[in-house]
Design a protein around this motif. Structure first.
Motif, PDB file in Angstrom:
ATOM      1  N   ILE A 193      46.455  31.699  51.687  1.00  0.00           N
ATOM      2  CA  ILE A 193      45.518  32.426  50.833  1.00  0.00           C
ATOM      3  C   ILE A 193      45.106  33.740  51.475  1.00  0.00           C
ATOM      4  O   ILE A 193      44.998  34.782  50.808  1.00  0.00           O
ATOM      5  N   GLY A 194      44.900  33.741  52.801  1.00  0.00           N
ATOM      6  CA  GLY A 194      44.520  34.975  53.489  1.00  0.00           C
ATOM      7  C   GLY A 194      45.598  36.037  53.425  1.00  0.00           C
ATOM      8  O   GLY A 194      45.322  37.209  53.126  1.00  0.00           O
ATOM      9  N   ILE A 195      46.852  35.654  53.688  1.00  0.00           N
ATOM     10  CA  ILE A 195      47.956  36.621  53.626  1.00  0.00           C
ATOM     11  C   ILE A 195      48.152  37.113  52.200  1.00  0.00           C
ATOM     12  O   ILE A 195      48.464  38.297  51.973  1.00  0.00           O
ATOM     13  N   TYR A 196      47.951  36.230  51.218  1.00  0.00           N
ATOM     14  CA  TYR A 196      48.085  36.667  49.823  1.00  0.00           C
ATOM     15  C   TYR A 196      47.064  37.753  49.497  1.00  0.00           C
ATOM     16  O   TYR A 196      47.403  38.764  48.861  1.00  0.00           O
ATOM     17  N   PHE A 197      45.828  37.588  49.941  1.00  0.00           N
ATOM     18  CA  PHE A 197      44.808  38.604  49.661  1.00  0.00           C
ATOM     19  C   PHE A 197      45.099  39.915  50.405  1.00  0.00           C
ATOM     20  O   PHE A 197      44.822  40.996  49.886  1.00  0.00           O
ATOM     21  N   VAL A 198      45.657  39.818  51.598  1.00  0.00           N
ATOM     22  CA  VAL A 198      46.049  41.036  52.313  1.00  0.00           C
ATOM     23  C   VAL A 198      47.138  41.775  51.548  1.00  0.00           C
ATOM     24  O   VAL A 198      47.098  43.013  51.393  1.00  0.00           O
ATOM     25  N   ILE A 199      48.127  41.027  51.048  1.00  0.00           N
ATOM     26  CA  ILE A 199      49.208  41.646  50.263  1.00  0.00           C
ATOM     27  C   ILE A 199      48.653  42.269  48.984  1.00  0.00           C
ATOM     28  O   ILE A 199      49.036  43.384  48.599  1.00  0.00           O
ATOM     29  N   CYS A 200      47.732  41.562  48.318  1.00  0.00           N
ATOM     30  CA  CYS A 200      47.106  42.116  47.102  1.00  0.00           C
ATOM     31  C   CYS A 200      46.356  43.407  47.421  1.00  0.00           C
ATOM     32  O   CYS A 200      46.415  44.373  46.654  1.00  0.00           O
ATOM     33  N   PHE A 201      45.649  43.416  48.545  1.00  0.00           N
ATOM     34  CA  PHE A 201      44.908  44.609  48.965  1.00  0.00           C
ATOM     35  C   PHE A 201      45.854  45.800  49.138  1.00  0.00           C
ATOM     36  O   PHE A 201      45.591  46.904  48.645  1.00  0.00           O
ATOM     37  N   LEU A 202      46.970  45.582  49.823  1.00  0.00           N
ATOM     38  CA  LEU A 202      47.936  46.663  50.053  1.00  0.00           C
ATOM     39  C   LEU A 202      48.591  47.108  48.751  1.00  0.00           C
ATOM     40  O   LEU A 202      48.801  48.311  48.518  1.00  0.00           O
ATOM     41  N   ILE A 203      48.921  46.150  47.882  1.00  0.00           N
ATOM     42  CA  ILE A 203      49.552  46.502  46.604  1.00  0.00           C
ATOM     43  C   ILE A 203      48.608  47.330  45.740  1.00  0.00           C
ATOM     44  O   ILE A 203      49.012  48.318  45.108  1.00  0.00           O
ATOM     45  N   LEU A 204      47.334  46.933  45.696  1.00  0.00           N
ATOM     46  CA  LEU A 204      46.364  47.680  44.903  1.00  0.00           C
ATOM     47  C   LEU A 204      46.171  49.098  45.448  1.00  0.00           C
ATOM     48  O   LEU A 204      46.125  50.063  44.672  1.00  0.00           O
ATOM     49  N   LEU A 205      46.087  49.229  46.776  1.00  0.00           N
ATOM     50  CA  LEU A 205      45.952  50.560  47.357  1.00  0.00           C
ATOM     51  C   LEU A 205      47.174  51.419  47.054  1.00  0.00           C
ATOM     52  O   LEU A 205      47.059  52.591  46.671  1.00  0.00           O
ATOM     53  N   PHE A 206      48.359  50.846  47.226  1.00  0.00           N
ATOM     54  CA  PHE A 206      49.595  51.591  46.955  1.00  0.00           C
ATOM     55  C   PHE A 206      49.696  51.972  45.484  1.00  0.00           C
ATOM     56  O   PHE A 206      50.088  53.093  45.144  1.00  0.00           O
ATOM     57  N   SER A 207      49.325  51.046  44.591  1.00  0.00           N
ATOM     58  CA  SER A 207      49.401  51.325  43.148  1.00  0.00           C
ATOM     59  C   SER A 207      48.431  52.430  42.756  1.00  0.00           C
ATOM     60  O   SER A 207      48.770  53.304  41.953  1.00  0.00           O
ATOM     61  N   MET A 208      47.212  52.399  43.330  1.00  0.00           N
ATOM     62  CA  MET A 208      46.252  53.459  43.025  1.00  0.00           C
ATOM     63  C   MET A 208      46.737  54.810  43.523  1.00  0.00           C
ATOM     64  O   MET A 208      46.650  55.816  42.817  1.00  0.00           O
ATOM     65  N   ALA A 209      47.285  54.831  44.749  1.00  0.00           N
ATOM     66  CA  ALA A 209      47.781  56.091  45.301  1.00  0.00           C
ATOM     67  C   ALA A 209      48.960  56.622  44.493  1.00  0.00           C
ATOM     68  O   ALA A 209      49.035  57.822  44.167  1.00  0.00           O
ATOM     69  N   LYS A 210      49.875  55.735  44.126  1.00  0.00           N
ATOM     70  CA  LYS A 210      51.046  56.148  43.351  1.00  0.00           C
ATOM     71  C   LYS A 210      50.644  56.653  41.973  1.00  0.00           C
ATOM     72  O   LYS A 210      51.140  57.696  41.507  1.00  0.00           O
ATOM     73  N   SER A 211      49.749  55.917  41.315  1.00  0.00           N
ATOM     74  CA  SER A 211      49.301  56.331  39.993  1.00  0.00           C
ATOM     75  C   SER A 211      48.515  57.632  40.051  1.00  0.00           C
ATOM     76  O   SER A 211      48.642  58.504  39.184  1.00  0.00           O
ATOM     77  N   PHE A 212      47.707  57.803  41.108  1.00  0.00           N
ATOM     78  CA  PHE A 212      46.932  59.030  41.270  1.00  0.00           C
ATOM     79  C   PHE A 212      47.854  60.235  41.459  1.00  0.00           C
ATOM     80  O   PHE A 212      47.649  61.303  40.859  1.00  0.00           O
ATOM     81  N   CYS A 213      48.871  60.057  42.299  1.00  0.00           N
ATOM     82  CA  CYS A 213      49.813  61.167  42.530  1.00  0.00           C
ATOM     83  C   CYS A 213      50.576  61.506  41.252  1.00  0.00           C
ATOM     84  O   CYS A 213      50.808  62.679  40.956  1.00  0.00           O
ATOM     85  N   ARG A 214      50.961  60.485  40.495  1.00  0.00           N
ATOM     86  CA  ARG A 214      51.751  60.729  39.292  1.00  0.00           C
ATOM     87  C   ARG A 214      50.932  61.387  38.187  1.00  0.00           C
ATOM     88  O   ARG A 214      51.441  62.247  37.458  1.00  0.00           O
ATOM     89  N   ASN A 215      49.658  61.028  38.087  1.00  0.00           N
ATOM     90  CA  ASN A 215      48.856  61.489  36.958  1.00  0.00           C
ATOM     91  C   ASN A 215      47.925  62.656  37.275  1.00  0.00           C
ATOM     92  O   ASN A 215      47.482  63.350  36.363  1.00  0.00           O
ATOM     93  N   PHE A 216      47.617  62.861  38.564  1.00  0.00           N
ATOM     94  CA  PHE A 216      46.688  63.928  38.922  1.00  0.00           C
ATOM     95  C   PHE A 216      47.321  65.026  39.780  1.00  0.00           C
ATOM     96  O   PHE A 216      46.880  66.160  39.771  1.00  0.00           O
ATOM     97  N   VAL A 217      48.331  64.665  40.572  1.00  0.00           N
ATOM     98  CA  VAL A 217      48.885  65.612  41.528  1.00  0.00           C
ATOM     99  C   VAL A 217      50.222  66.182  41.083  1.00  0.00           C
ATOM    100  O   VAL A 217      50.571  67.298  41.440  1.00  0.00           O
ATOM    101  N   ASN A 218      50.972  65.416  40.308  1.00  0.00           N
ATOM    102  CA  ASN A 218      52.326  65.826  39.931  1.00  0.00           C
ATOM    103  C   ASN A 218      52.315  67.182  39.246  1.00  0.00           C
ATOM    104  O   ASN A 218      51.627  67.379  38.247  1.00  0.00           O
ATOM    105  N   PRO A 219      53.089  68.140  39.727  1.00  0.00           N
ATOM    106  CA  PRO A 219      53.095  69.470  39.111  1.00  0.00           C
ATOM    107  C   PRO A 219      53.566  69.479  37.666  1.00  0.00           C
ATOM    108  O   PRO A 219      53.317  70.429  36.936  1.00  0.00           O
TER     109      PRO A 219
END
Length: 608
Positions: A193-219
């Motif tokens: 359960i602990g490793i699953y939550f760590v993976i979820c944490f990383l996935i959520l951070l990566f998804s937010m960063a990717k979505s932010f770059c695609r929708n706010f930063v992309n030229p």
């Protein structure tokens, strides 16, 4: 002559491709300006030529080498065929395209978010089932309770003695063979359960960063309108239905971009501004007051609910019905109060549909997270200190009922909120017309359900499997309801930032709040004495400390002990890690600002 020339050119092309390495051949075929069907034909011809050459030179090789070459070619063909089928089996891909073409990206963002949450639960179910449930089957004892069918609604009775709940899992070290390998269920439970939550944490951070770059930063957001018109058509599309769907999709996207460019700027007089401010203030006071009243009602009902469980009932049917009171009331509040919030939003008359949706989402998230917060306080402070023999299973049953009743209300909401609304709008009161899909309310329903699932993983490891089934059904029900009952939004608008907002709301306050509850449960609360893998320990985390003390006696495991003492339990390590993360975030933000400035300057130069 032209046919012969084309055939000869293709034979030359096949011969050239056959002389290339596998990677070069794949890249060359991918870059060809041909349809997928034509590319497959060329690839199959190349593979036949390669196979003939390998047979021709087979006399120069031993029988073992020839067998390996044949196996490699067969494996390559199998891999290519498998990749084609995986491409075709991307579930709901065509459905999402149709929704985007018919209703725009705002409605499409809800279904993309729902599909993303479904993958989360599939991943969680596979991990929990593999590392927690399957080993428990080895040590499981027979269930002597009878199954009546009511357990499907209450989660109690027969299910209490199954792998569905925390209390059924053993605290022993599982070993099927004497002096053979053993499986520590305590460590497996907490680490999985602990490793699953760590993976979820990383996935959520990566998804937010990717979505932010695609929708706010992309030229492309500054120069994408002309490219959509001139450069986005896929000339490999030959099917007539696919062509029409692509045309409709592009048309909807261009309308959204034009709406954003031609947005009207409304000018209000001083009196109108004062009136609008008063309406906004009254709406916020009403929404917050409603949320406070709902939380108070849930709290007092949960207290009475626990008293009923402790005292017991003479009639079993009465006991089963009493179990459903709390989840039904909570689901009723979550179902009807959002309609009140939507009515407040229409009363306020926002300038854009985006403002309306974002304000509605904010009010709904305050309501739903407040109710979940009250329930978490009830579970961690009142249920955990009760006289129940296994309070963890009691919490798991509560969450099971909340998830199930919320799913039922979600289906009923599609029927009463959209189907009956369509009947009324087309027969009784024609002026109402067809309803529009309420994005804010439906998205918050998903976040609420996922929050309950994350909290319940510790008390019911198979809960993600139940949520996986419910999300699949919700997708199809919502899709059918959308196509049959709803109309496209009156105001077409682009919502590139919607997915980013949904992911952020899922991360905060939902996921961060869940981590807080799980942390308190693991580190602070005392497990039950008579059930579960952590029985007899002062806390769940004590199992890890006990394991580290055992490892201190083994020289080969000193590195694990060092990591535990110097990193995991070190406050200084987390302080340095947080400082580095903040510095990286600041530098990244500066890079984003620089890229935006450069892109705007280039865009102005191009226009000039």
């Amino acid at each position: 002559i032209w046919i012969f020339h084309g055939f000869y050119a293709e034979e030359v092309l096949v011969g050239n491709l056959a002389t290339m390495s596998t990677n070069e051949r794949i890249k060359a075929i991918q870059k060809m300006p041909e349809t997928m069907k034509k590319k497959r034909e060329i690839r199959n011809k190349v593979l036949k030529v390669v196979t003939k050459k390998s047979r021709h030179h087979s006399t120069q090789f031993s029988g073992c080498t020839q067998c390996l070459q044949g196996a490699a070619v067969s494996f390559q063909r199998f891999g290519n065929t498998l990749s084609e089928y995986f491409h075709l089996l991307r579930f709901w891909h065509k459905t999402l395209k149709i929704i985007g073409a018919e209703f725009g990206t705002s409605v499409l963002s809800y279904f993309i978010f729902l599909k993303w949450l479904l993958t989360f639960n599939i991943f969680s179910f596979l991990i929990n089932f593999s590392f927690i449930t399957v080993p428990q089957f080895v040590a499981a004892e027979p269930n002597n309770l009878s199954f009546t069918g009511l357990e499907l609604f209450t989660g109690a009775g027969y299910f209490q003695q199954t792998v569905l709940y925390y209390g059924f899992y053993t605290n022993a070290t599982i070993s099927k063979i004497e002096n053979g390998p053993s499986y520590n269920m305590q460590l497996a439970y907490i680490f999985t359960i602990g490793i699953y939550f760590v993976i979820c944490f990383l996935i959520l951070l990566f998804s937010m960063a990717k979505s932010f770059c695609r929708n706010f930063v992309n030229p492309q957001t500054y120069s994408g309108k002309a490219s959509k018109l001139l450069c986005t058509w896929d000339f490999n599309i030959t099917n007539e239905k696919a062509v029409k769907l692509k045309q409709k999709n592009l048309s909807t996207q261009i309308k959204e971009d034009l709406t954003e460019v031609n947005r009207e700027v409304l000018n209000f007089s001083a009196t109108e501004r004062v009136v609008r401010i008063v309406i906004h203030l009254v709406s916020w006071i009403a929404s917050l007051g409603t949320a406070v009243a709902a939380c108070a009602g849930v709290y007092f009902l949960s207290i009475n609910n626990l008293k009923l469980f402790v005292k017991g009932h003479k009639n079993d049917l009465e006991s089963q019905a009493a179990m459903l009171v709390l989840p039904v009331v909570a689901s009723l509040l979550n179902a009807f109060i959002p309609f009140f919030y939507s009515w407040l939003g229409h009363l306020e008359k926002f300038r854009t549909p985006g403002h309306h949706i974002y304000i509605t989402i904010t009010r709904n998230i305050v309501l739903k997270i407040s109710i979940v917060g009250i329930l978490c306080y009830y579970w961690t402070n009142i249920v955990s200190a009760s006289e129940s023999q296994c309070w963890e299973t009691l919490v798991g049953q509560d969450i099971y009922r909340l998830v199930l009743v919320d799913f039922i209300f979600c289906l009923l909401g599609s029927f009463f909120g959209e189907f009956l609304r369509r009947i009324i709008g087309t027969t009784v009161c024609v002026s109402l017309g067809l309803p529009e899909f309420d994005i804010g309310r439906n998205v918050l329903d998903l976040i609420y359900a996922q929050t309950l699932t994350w909290i319940g993983i510790l008390f019911s490891p198979l809960l993600p499997g139940i949520q996986m089934i419910s999300f699949s059904i919700v997708f199809y029900v919502k899709k059918v309801s959308l196509m049959m009952n709803c109309q496209p939004p009156h105001k077409v608008w682009r919502t590139a930032q919607m997915t980013t907002s949904f992911t952020f709301l899922l991360f905060f306050p939902s996921f961060v709040g869940v981590l807080s509850v799980i942390g308190v449960t693991v580190w602070r609360l005392k497990p039950s004495e008579e059930c579960g893998p952590f029985r007899g320990l002062p806390s769940m985390y004590a199992a890890v400390s006990k394991w580290i003390k055992i490892l201190e006696n083994y020289t080969a495991s000193k590195w694990v002990v060092w990591i535990y003492h110097n990193l995991i339990t070190s406050v200084l390590f987390y302080f340095i890690l947080s400082t580095v993360a903040l510095i990286i975030t600041y530098l990244y933000w500066q890079i984003i600002k620089g890229r935006k400035t450069v892109t705007k300057l280039l865009h102005k130069q191009i226009l000039n």
